[in-house]
Design an enzyme around this catalytic site. Structure first.
Site, PDB file in Angstrom:
ATOM      1  N   LYS A  59       0.978  -1.177  -0.095  1.00 57.73           N
ATOM      2  CA  LYS A  59      -0.035   0.044   0.090  1.00 57.73           C
ATOM      3  C   LYS A  59       0.978   1.259  -0.063  1.00 57.73           C
ATOM      4  O   LYS A  59       1.830   1.539   0.950  1.00 57.73           O
ATOM      5  CB  LYS A  59      -0.962   0.042   1.107  1.00 57.73           C
ATOM      6  CG  LYS A  59      -2.021   1.190   1.383  1.00 57.73           C
ATOM      7  CD  LYS A  59      -2.811   0.890   2.503  1.00 57.73           C
ATOM      8  CE  LYS A  59      -3.931   1.746   2.655  1.00 57.73           C
ATOM      9  NZ  LYS A  59      -4.794   1.668   3.883  1.00 57.73           N
ATOM     10  N   SER A 134      -9.701   1.734   2.584  1.00 53.88           N
ATOM     11  CA  SER A 134      -8.927   2.536   1.786  1.00 53.88           C
ATOM     12  C   SER A 134      -7.726   1.636   1.098  1.00 53.88           C
ATOM     13  O   SER A 134      -7.113   2.080   0.120  1.00 53.88           O
ATOM     14  CB  SER A 134      -8.205   3.514   2.697  1.00 53.88           C
ATOM     15  OG  SER A 134      -7.232   3.027   3.720  1.00 53.88           O
ATOM     16  N   SER A 158      -9.798  -0.757   6.914  1.00 54.20           N
ATOM     17  CA  SER A 158      -9.238  -0.407   5.765  1.00 54.20           C
ATOM     18  C   SER A 158      -8.526  -1.848   5.126  1.00 54.20           C
ATOM     19  O   SER A 158      -8.006  -1.916   3.941  1.00 54.20           O
ATOM     20  CB  SER A 158      -8.308   0.703   5.512  1.00 54.20           C
ATOM     21  OG  SER A 158      -9.184   1.991   5.512  1.00 54.20           O
TER      22      SER A 158
HETATM   23  N1  GLN Z   1     -13.175   3.916   5.879  1.00 54.78           N
HETATM   24  C1  GLN Z   1     -12.499   4.473   7.145  1.00 54.78           C
HETATM   25  C2  GLN Z   1     -12.424   5.960   7.240  1.00 54.78           C
HETATM   26  O1  GLN Z   1     -12.485   6.417   6.093  1.00 54.78           O
HETATM   27  C3  GLN Z   1     -11.369   3.551   7.607  1.00 54.78           C
HETATM   28  C4  GLN Z   1     -10.244   4.179   6.989  1.00 54.78           C
HETATM   29  C5  GLN Z   1      -9.174   3.265   7.455  1.00 54.78           C
HETATM   30  O2  GLN Z   1      -9.237   2.073   8.164  1.00 54.78           O
HETATM   31  N2  GLN Z   1      -7.774   3.894   6.921  1.00 54.78           N
HETATM   32  O3  GLN Z   1     -11.821   6.380   7.879  1.00 54.78           O
END
Ligand code: GLN
Length: 455
Positions: A59, A134, A158
């Site tokens: 990532k 994400s 994420s």
């Molecule tokens: N979807 C969640 C957010 O937008 C989690 C994001 C993540 O875990 N980095 O914060």
């Protein structure tokens, strides 16, 4: 399915050892596939050729020495880190190389991959759908067989949510199990790095490689041993109590997803598990508390991107990042701190206690990862609140700091569904073992997306 790229990490290691193919052939097979598939799905932001190593996808929020690391942001479009994250150094020691840096929501803020400054990644199962986020590119790379495994980060879901939406395995380790040094911080009290893989056994192996204390991350715990031993008794869950939280099956859960999850729970019961109903009464406050705590930490972590030391100026932040900086700055401001941040911190403690209480009755807790399957690209991007609510089942475990696994458990409307298995703090071992027993007694993990003739 391509013979080489279809293999799991463990199968690949074995095949290399048996000299069924060389690392050069392995890398060539992956690079050829990436060349064909990546332009369609927009998974990689950077592709690397290192024919000596095991090809992993990372990532693009995890720093890699001399390889551009953008965090999915325009602000860091020219950032080439002078050092690597601890996890990257640990992988290197095991002979793992980086085949590419994967696309993501900007600074890991999002649930669909669409907040990337470099365009959205598409779901390999259906190119009109989001892959989740994400860690959008990492999950899609594993699903499309463009790497042997990937690393993602999980702050509120994420790793687990994109793994679920792409039909692969994703593990969010307990907070503090894996060093965060070198992962660009989003919300420091929640962030964890973890594996996204083609099998549960692969996730166990990668966790073992990357976990353990690190002098550069003071939150990193030193459990007696970071070994996660596979259980001896394969295929039997006798004596295991599996908790099913009633709050994870309320309104908002898609009927098709619910059916698949209920069938998976039935399967666990057939395998010998005792199913017990548990309650996590503060679940409904988790998303609200998370958005206060996470945004507050985001507003502080983003302050360094002022155009002086890193990258370009603040006007280059995307709308979602700006929204969170404003929300967090507000929540922390004088006169509001007690009403917002302090209150959210109290809710966080209550959520942690919910889990502690539930775990008196069971070894693991299972439920859906996501209330729906992958949705259409563009469908929720104008409606942040609906987008935030898609993390309702992953956020509580993040706030509590406990580990969570997503395992493929079926399909609804032709799209993958993931079963979430949550464990006690630092008990990755149990969730991995239960996940693996489930996986090995079903066929879901063998299903691959049809990427057309050219694949
Ligand atoms: N979807 C969640 C957010 O937008 C989690 C994001 C993540 O875990 N980095 O914060």
């Amino acid at each position: 399915m391509n013979d080489i790229t279809g293999l799991t990490l463990i199968e690949t290691l074995k095949a290399l050892e048996e000299k069924k193919f060389s690392s050069e052939e392995l890398n060539k097979a992956y690079l050829e596939r990436i060349e064909k598939i990546n332009p369609r799905l927009n998974i990689f932001l950077e592709i690397k050729k290192n024919p000596q190593n095991m090809p992993a996808a990372i990532k693009d929020i995890i720093c890699t020495q001399n390889i551009r690391t953008t965090a999915g942001s325009k602000i860091l479009s020219n950032f080439v880190p002078p050092y690597s994250a601890t996890v990257i150094d640990r992988l290197k020691e095991k002979g793992i190389g980086i085949i590419g840096k994967t696309n993501l929501d900007e600074f890991a803020m999002g649930s669909s991959g669409e907040n990337s400054a470099y365009g959205p990644t598409k779901n390999p199962w259906n190119e009109t759908k989001v892959p989740g986020g994400s860690s959008s590119g990492s999950a899609a790379a594993v699903a499309a067989d463009l790497c042997t495994f990937a690393l993602g980060t999980d702050t509120g879901g994420s790793i687990r949510q994109p793994a679920s939406l792409c039909g692969v395995v994703g593990l969010k380790p307990s907070y503090g199990r894996v060093p965060r040094y070198g992962a660009i911080a989003m919300a420091s009290s929640l962030d964890q790095i973890g594996p996204i893989t083609k099998s549960v056994a692969d996730a166990r192996l990668v966790l073992e490689w990357i976990s353990g204390p690190d002098g550069k991350d003071s939150n990193c715990v030193d459990p007696a041993s970071c070994k996660v031993t596979p259980c001896a008794a394969r295929g039997c869950l006798a004596g295991v109590r599996v908790g099913v939280p009633r709050e994870y099956f309320g309104k908002g859960l898609d009927k098709g997803v619910e059916k698949v999850i209920r069938e998976a729970i039935k399967k666990l019961e057939e395998l010998g598990a005792e199913i017990v109903e548990v309650s996590l009464p503060h679940t409904e406050y988790a998303v609200a508390a998370y958005y206060i705590i996470m945004s507050s930490e985001v507003s502080s972590n983003m302050a360094k991107f002022d155009g002086i030391r890193f990258g370009s100026g603040r006007e280059d932040f995307g709308p979602e990042v700006k929204r969170r900086i404003m929300l967090g700055t507000f929540a922390l401001s004088t006169g509001y701190y007690d009403d917002y941040f302090a209150k959210a911190a109290e809710v966080r403690t209550l959520i942690k206690q919910d889990f502690e209480k539930a775990f008196e009755k069971c070894e693991v807790i299972v439920g859906p990862v996501s209330p729906t399957v992958a949705w259409n690209l563009g469908e929720k991007i104008e409606d942040p609140l609906t987008m935030y609510l898609s993390d309702v089942y992953t956020i509580p475990a993040s706030l509590a700091g406990i580990p969570g696994l997503s395992v493929p458990c079926g399909f609804s409307d032709g799209l993958p569904v993931g079963l979430q298995i949550l464990g006690k703090y630092l008990d990755e071992e149990t969730i991995l073992n239960i996940g693996e027993i489930y996986e090995q007694s079903t066929d879901w993990h063998n299903k691959k997306p049809d990427l057309g003739k050219e694949a």
